[in-house]
Write a protein that holds these residues in place. Sequence first.
Motif, PDB file in Angstrom:
ATOM      1  N   VAL A   1      29.725  67.351  56.860  1.00 48.00           N
ATOM      2  CA  VAL A   1      29.928  68.040  55.445  1.00 48.00           C
ATOM      3  C   VAL A   1      28.384  67.488  54.467  1.00 48.00           C
ATOM      4  O   VAL A   1      27.364  68.250  53.766  1.00 48.00           O
ATOM      5  N   GLU A   2      27.466  66.107  54.719  1.00 45.77           N
ATOM      6  CA  GLU A   2      27.576  65.805  53.762  1.00 45.77           C
ATOM      7  C   GLU A   2      25.514  66.158  54.410  1.00 45.77           C
ATOM      8  O   GLU A   2      24.380  66.633  53.763  1.00 45.77           O
ATOM      9  N   GLU A   3      25.742  66.927  55.138  1.00 45.32           N
ATOM     10  CA  GLU A   3      24.468  68.241  55.304  1.00 45.32           C
ATOM     11  C   GLU A   3      24.471  68.967  55.320  1.00 45.32           C
ATOM     12  O   GLU A   3      23.564  69.997  55.224  1.00 45.32           O
ATOM     13  N   LYS A   4      25.435  69.629  54.702  1.00 44.84           N
ATOM     14  CA  LYS A   4      25.790  71.005  53.666  1.00 44.84           C
ATOM     15  C   LYS A   4      23.947  71.883  53.157  1.00 44.84           C
ATOM     16  O   LYS A   4      23.907  72.507  52.689  1.00 44.84           O
ATOM     17  N   TYR A   5      23.019  70.755  52.117  1.00 42.12           N
ATOM     18  CA  TYR A   5      22.172  70.845  51.956  1.00 42.12           C
ATOM     19  C   TYR A   5      20.825  70.550  52.363  1.00 42.12           C
ATOM     20  O   TYR A   5      19.767  70.587  51.731  1.00 42.12           O
ATOM     21  N   GLY A   6      20.479  70.388  53.453  1.00 37.32           N
ATOM     22  CA  GLY A   6      19.640  69.712  54.244  1.00 37.32           C
ATOM     23  C   GLY A   6      19.584  70.529  55.533  1.00 37.32           C
ATOM     24  O   GLY A   6      20.354  71.680  55.916  1.00 37.32           O
ATOM     25  N   LEU A   7      18.630  70.575  56.450  1.00 39.76           N
ATOM     26  CA  LEU A   7      18.183  71.825  57.650  1.00 39.76           C
ATOM     27  C   LEU A   7      19.121  71.189  59.172  1.00 39.76           C
ATOM     28  O   LEU A   7      19.165  72.238  59.897  1.00 39.76           O
ATOM     29  N   SER A   8      18.991  69.673  58.612  1.00 39.28           N
ATOM     30  CA  SER A   8      19.694  69.525  60.656  1.00 39.28           C
ATOM     31  C   SER A   8      21.098  70.462  60.916  1.00 39.28           C
ATOM     32  O   SER A   8      20.428  70.482  62.132  1.00 39.28           O
ATOM     33  N   LEU A   9      22.237  70.564  58.891  1.00 37.75           N
ATOM     34  CA  LEU A   9      23.145  71.019  60.519  1.00 37.75           C
ATOM     35  C   LEU A   9      23.082  72.484  60.228  1.00 37.75           C
ATOM     36  O   LEU A   9      23.358  72.598  61.830  1.00 37.75           O
ATOM     37  N   PHE A  10      22.416  73.367  59.957  1.00 38.09           N
ATOM     38  CA  PHE A  10      22.349  74.287  59.587  1.00 38.09           C
ATOM     39  C   PHE A  10      21.212  74.854  61.154  1.00 38.09           C
ATOM     40  O   PHE A  10      21.265  76.323  61.846  1.00 38.09           O
ATOM     41  N   LYS A  11      20.390  73.843  61.275  1.00 39.73           N
ATOM     42  CA  LYS A  11      18.984  74.121  62.688  1.00 39.73           C
ATOM     43  C   LYS A  11      20.162  74.021  63.934  1.00 39.73           C
ATOM     44  O   LYS A  11      19.828  74.824  65.116  1.00 39.73           O
ATOM     45  N   ASP A  12      20.884  72.763  64.254  1.00 35.97           N
ATOM     46  CA  ASP A  12      21.915  73.004  65.098  1.00 35.97           C
ATOM     47  C   ASP A  12      22.705  74.354  64.869  1.00 35.97           C
ATOM     48  O   ASP A  12      23.145  74.328  66.634  1.00 35.97           O
ATOM     49  N   VAL A  13      23.754  74.455  64.460  1.00 41.31           N
ATOM     50  CA  VAL A  13      24.063  75.675  64.183  1.00 41.31           C
ATOM     51  C   VAL A  13      23.408  76.798  64.954  1.00 41.31           C
ATOM     52  O   VAL A  13      24.254  77.864  65.967  1.00 41.31           O
ATOM     53  N   VAL A  14      22.091  76.900  64.171  1.00 42.87           N
ATOM     54  CA  VAL A  14      21.972  78.390  65.300  1.00 42.87           C
ATOM     55  C   VAL A  14      21.381  78.155  66.105  1.00 42.87           C
ATOM     56  O   VAL A  14      21.094  79.369  67.375  1.00 42.87           O
ATOM     57  N   GLY A  15      21.039  77.164  66.632  1.00 43.97           N
ATOM     58  CA  GLY A  15      20.501  76.282  67.986  1.00 43.97           C
ATOM     59  C   GLY A  15      21.565  76.881  69.187  1.00 43.97           C
ATOM     60  O   GLY A  15      21.245  77.504  70.177  1.00 43.97           O
ATOM     61  N   TRP A  16      23.116  76.101  68.523  1.00 43.66           N
ATOM     62  CA  TRP A  16      24.022  77.000  69.572  1.00 43.66           C
ATOM     63  C   TRP A  16      24.560  78.036  69.462  1.00 43.66           C
ATOM     64  O   TRP A  16      24.701  78.491  71.051  1.00 43.66           O
ATOM     65  N   ALA A  17      24.090  78.678  68.463  1.00 38.68           N
ATOM     66  CA  ALA A  17      24.276  80.741  68.718  1.00 38.68           C
ATOM     67  C   ALA A  17      23.332  81.143  69.636  1.00 38.68           C
ATOM     68  O   ALA A  17      23.735  82.196  70.199  1.00 38.68           O
ATOM     69  N   GLU A  18      22.475  80.296  69.634  1.00 39.43           N
ATOM     70  CA  GLU A  18      21.338  81.649  70.531  1.00 39.43           C
ATOM     71  C   GLU A  18      21.587  80.527  72.351  1.00 39.43           C
ATOM     72  O   GLU A  18      21.324  82.128  72.352  1.00 39.43           O
ATOM     73  N   ARG A  19      22.042  79.446  72.156  1.00 36.31           N
ATOM     74  CA  ARG A  19      21.679  79.162  73.419  1.00 36.31           C
ATOM     75  C   ARG A  19      22.832  79.676  74.193  1.00 36.31           C
ATOM     76  O   ARG A  19      23.478  80.502  75.490  1.00 36.31           O
ATOM     77  N   ALA A  20      23.964  80.445  72.942  1.00 36.55           N
ATOM     78  CA  ALA A  20      25.421  80.909  73.777  1.00 36.55           C
ATOM     79  C   ALA A  20      25.095  82.471  74.002  1.00 36.55           C
ATOM     80  O   ALA A  20      25.590  83.664  74.408  1.00 36.55           O
TER      81      ALA A  20
END
Length: 453
Positions: A41-60
């Motif tokens: 949750v500490e990363e909610k206002y940064g790019l790192s978590l969203f970048k990971d989520v999009v990467g996981w979604a695109e890999r799938a």
Amino acid sequence: MTTTPAPPGRRVASGEQLVLATLIGGVGNHAGAWRRENSRVEEKYGLSLFKDVVGWAERAKLHAVFLADGLRLDLDSVRSQPFAGLEPVTLLSALAAVSEHIGLIGSISTTFSEPFNVARQLASLDHLSGGRAGWNLVTSAYGEENYGRQLPSHEERYQRGAEFAEVLFELFDSWESDAIVIDRASGVYADPSKVHPIDHLGKHFDVRGPLNVARPPQGRPIVAQAGSSGTGQDVAARYADLVFTTGRTTDEDSLAFYRSLKERVVREGRAADSLKILPGVSPIIGRTETEARAVERELNGFIDVDSGRAKLARQLAGTFLDDLDLDEPIPVERLPEESAVEGRRSRYGVYLDLIREGWTLRRLIEWEVASSGHFVPVGDPEQIADLLLERFEAGAADGFILLPSYLPEGFALLTDAVVPILQERGAFQTEYAGGTLRENLGLTSYHSPHPTA
């Protein structure tokens, strides 16, 4: 994990496949998920978590990520849960730079925005992403206090929303696809005969045009829409490519909604499959059913009842039920008729049906906090895959918007365990079909309406 082979259903056997997207918010769809030890949750206002989520979604190989929005801050929720986050187009533009194939769909209000600004934003995102932009047309049920204006009626908001879409389409079409020449020798950058003012003068908008961004790669970025009222369905049938709707069960109500909307699409002169209906599903998932039930208990243990009451009151058209015992059924007579509700009318109807079924206040709060009005199956990856395919084969959905209840583990189980089961059964793509979101959704390419020479 081993999966049990399942015979393909009628739709899968005929070559139809699911459309899958995911809602990204950073912490999970369950309002208590941020309290889990690994939530990030500490990363909610940064790019790192969203970048990971999009990467996981695109890999799938998911078709798109979907970003909702909110136009006000509810102070009663600040203490107990993370509030609405980053502005959608800004975040999606950043994510365009760290992804290659996945669609990028963001919510933008037609009540508190202007068509020319939004057309520029969407055309810019479509260019920057190579044709992966999408717009979720929302009319907004709140936020007027931050814009210095009255909230229009339900009907008026949808009338403005419909005209807003018309203006956007006209602006996108103001550039012909071959208008940019770039002839260095002659000094001609663009052919002005292929750039057209739109001269739109309507009830809500007066826009001369043309757009000052060249024609988007998709012609028109994808349009999504989430209103399920009769008026909302009419707007979707006329303009939308995707509909994001609630989907609590596979009962006749869900089937009837699917059929009704597809019939409206055909009445608008469109092919039924030109609009994809995607109910929201918020699985509470574990590697085993026992683990999933344990996660469900953990998440529900994080519920702040007072905050839950306030959140539920917003879904119930401002009806506060603070005097009721948590384990009492909710008296239907305390609530307004659905037709009298001006904000989020179709979502209100879902809650009203549950109250008529005799749901207690506690059960409704738990469901609201866990689902925000969507279907919440609990189980292991194979059970979740079975439930999705059951709804797809029943003809209640063309696919789903996945709202992971918790991150990151819950989303990883969806992308790395549920999706492979669907792929093994021939129900979901193993590669992207094309370069643009429109191509990947299997939708007809959109071409300029201007005659060619």
